[in-house]
Design an enzyme around this catalytic site. Sequence first.
Site, PDB file in Angstrom:
ATOM      1  CB  SER A  45      -0.950   0.004   1.210  1.00  0.00           C
ATOM      2  OG  SER A  45      -0.218  -0.083   2.425  1.00  0.00           O
ATOM      3  CB  THR A  66      -2.687  -4.559   0.191  1.00  0.00           C
ATOM      4  OG1 THR A  66      -2.982  -3.910  -1.060  1.00  0.00           O
ATOM      5  CG2 THR A  66      -1.222  -4.344   0.533  1.00  0.00           C
ATOM      6  CG  ASP A 146     -21.585  -2.113   4.458  1.00  0.00           C
ATOM      7  OD1 ASP A 146     -21.933  -1.635   3.353  1.00  0.00           O
ATOM      8  OD2 ASP A 146     -20.525  -2.746   4.619  1.00  0.00           O
ATOM      9  NE  ARG A 207      -5.481   1.892   2.641  1.00  0.00           N
ATOM     10  CZ  ARG A 207      -5.310   0.607   2.920  1.00  0.00           C
ATOM     11  NH1 ARG A 207      -5.467   0.203   4.179  1.00  0.00           N
ATOM     12  NH2 ARG A 207      -4.984  -0.253   1.983  1.00  0.00           N
ATOM     13  CG  ASP A 231      -2.594  -0.594  12.281  1.00  0.00           C
ATOM     14  OD1 ASP A 231      -1.470  -0.707  12.806  1.00  0.00           O
ATOM     15  OD2 ASP A 231      -2.877  -1.072  11.159  1.00  0.00           O
ATOM     16  CD  GLU A 236      -0.334   5.061   7.497  1.00  0.00           C
ATOM     17  OE1 GLU A 236       0.291   4.254   6.753  1.00  0.00           O
ATOM     18  OE2 GLU A 236      -1.380   4.749   8.090  1.00  0.00           O
ATOM     19  CG  HIS A 253      -0.884   0.893   7.617  1.00  0.00           C
ATOM     20  ND1 HIS A 253      -1.169   1.862   6.678  1.00  0.00           N
ATOM     21  CD2 HIS A 253      -1.671  -0.167   7.289  1.00  0.00           C
ATOM     22  CE1 HIS A 253      -2.066   1.413   5.829  1.00  0.00           C
ATOM     23  NE2 HIS A 253      -2.385   0.178   6.183  1.00  0.00           N
ATOM     24  N   GLY A 256      -2.858  -5.864   9.888  1.00  0.00           N
ATOM     25  CA  GLY A 256      -2.977  -7.063   9.062  1.00  0.00           C
ATOM     26  C   GLY A 256      -1.672  -7.781   8.833  1.00  0.00           C
ATOM     27  CE1 TYR A 257       1.804  -4.675   6.725  1.00  0.00           C
ATOM     28  CE2 TYR A 257       3.982  -4.655   7.676  1.00  0.00           C
ATOM     29  CZ  TYR A 257       3.110  -4.232   6.710  1.00  0.00           C
ATOM     30  OH  TYR A 257       3.529  -3.370   5.726  1.00  0.00           O
TER      31      TYR A 257
END
Length: 386
Positions: A45, A66, A146, A207, A231, A236, A253, A256-257
């Site tokens: 990203s 990603t 949503d 984001r 996060d 950034e 960030h 998801g790592y």
Amino acid sequence: MQFVVDENIPFAREAFSHLGSVTLLPGRDITRKAIRKAHALIVRSVTKVDAALLASTNVQFVGTATTGVEHIDREYLAAHNIGFAAALGCNANAVAEYVLTALLVTAHTKELSLNGKTLGIIGAGRIGSILAVKAPALGMQTLLNDPPLARATGDQRYLSLAETLQADFITLHVPLTYDGPDATFHLIGADELARMTPSAILINTSRGEVVDNTALLGAVTKGTIGGAVLDVWEREPAINWDLLDRGTLGTPHIAGYSSDGKINGTVMVYHACCRFWGIEPAWVHPDPPAAPAPGALPHLAFDATGKDFQTLAHDILTTLYDLPADHARMCDIFAVPEPLRPQAFDGLRRDYPHRREFAGTPITVTGGDRNLLARLQALGIRTGGH
């Protein structure tokens, strides 16, 4: 063929080398000059892929390892017949586990009970739907927002944004979009923050630009909301350091790592690349190690005797994923001169330690009944016990 690949994508050389030559580069060093002769570009990203990068290059295929695709100008790719693939959903479970751990760490720090609390989930796609299933194991009720899904399904369980903002905890799982009826840029701004309850905690792993960081800093500084777990950040890696200082938890960030999620991303983009060129896949990915590192964890046995479920879950989840350590490493950046902090931010991402998802590390629990074990398993923990 020639491939230019973000060096932070695991097993990139092993996966793509039988298709051609592979050049690994830091994501922010991927420039037009660097990819001019490349046939394929595989990014994460941090690399903006658009006309400014791709014009006058040989790139025929772009892949991003990603889930998010906001950094990709897909209209440009389509207009120039450049193939594209994203690793949609590759790290959804990892992000959900980050949020679950953040809930427990925040509750532990603030001495709160999660039982009976509400979790507002804004964005009920891959990550949001996982949380909607798992959060009730913590005793929480979920509120879903949503608008696209609400219109598509007519399901009455989807609430308005105003209703969802009344939750005790609010977690964001939307893409970053700037146009249309569901634009998410600054979806949470000063007005939305003012609608939240004074004790509410905002969690953002989507984001950075989904939240007006200046307005959020004002809210946490004045105490008009209870705190923020972030996060992702605007601008950034040159983030608002005051917001990090005043937030509840802050990380670079990396929600998801997980090693599992990263490998999933490599596999998905690799197979898409093979399909694009009509090549039979030959690389088989290795399984991640069973533990974060040799000797890094003690024997994973937990005694539930005399412990309430939330305390036990906190102890287990923070052992499987040490989120407070991620926060501490992020705060270590304050010791770095401010002009060098963006590099330090990127360094934390580049050198992120190995992390398995919960199910990757089996544990044993003693002193608990079947209901307790079932609740732990509902969180995604691989457990046995008696």
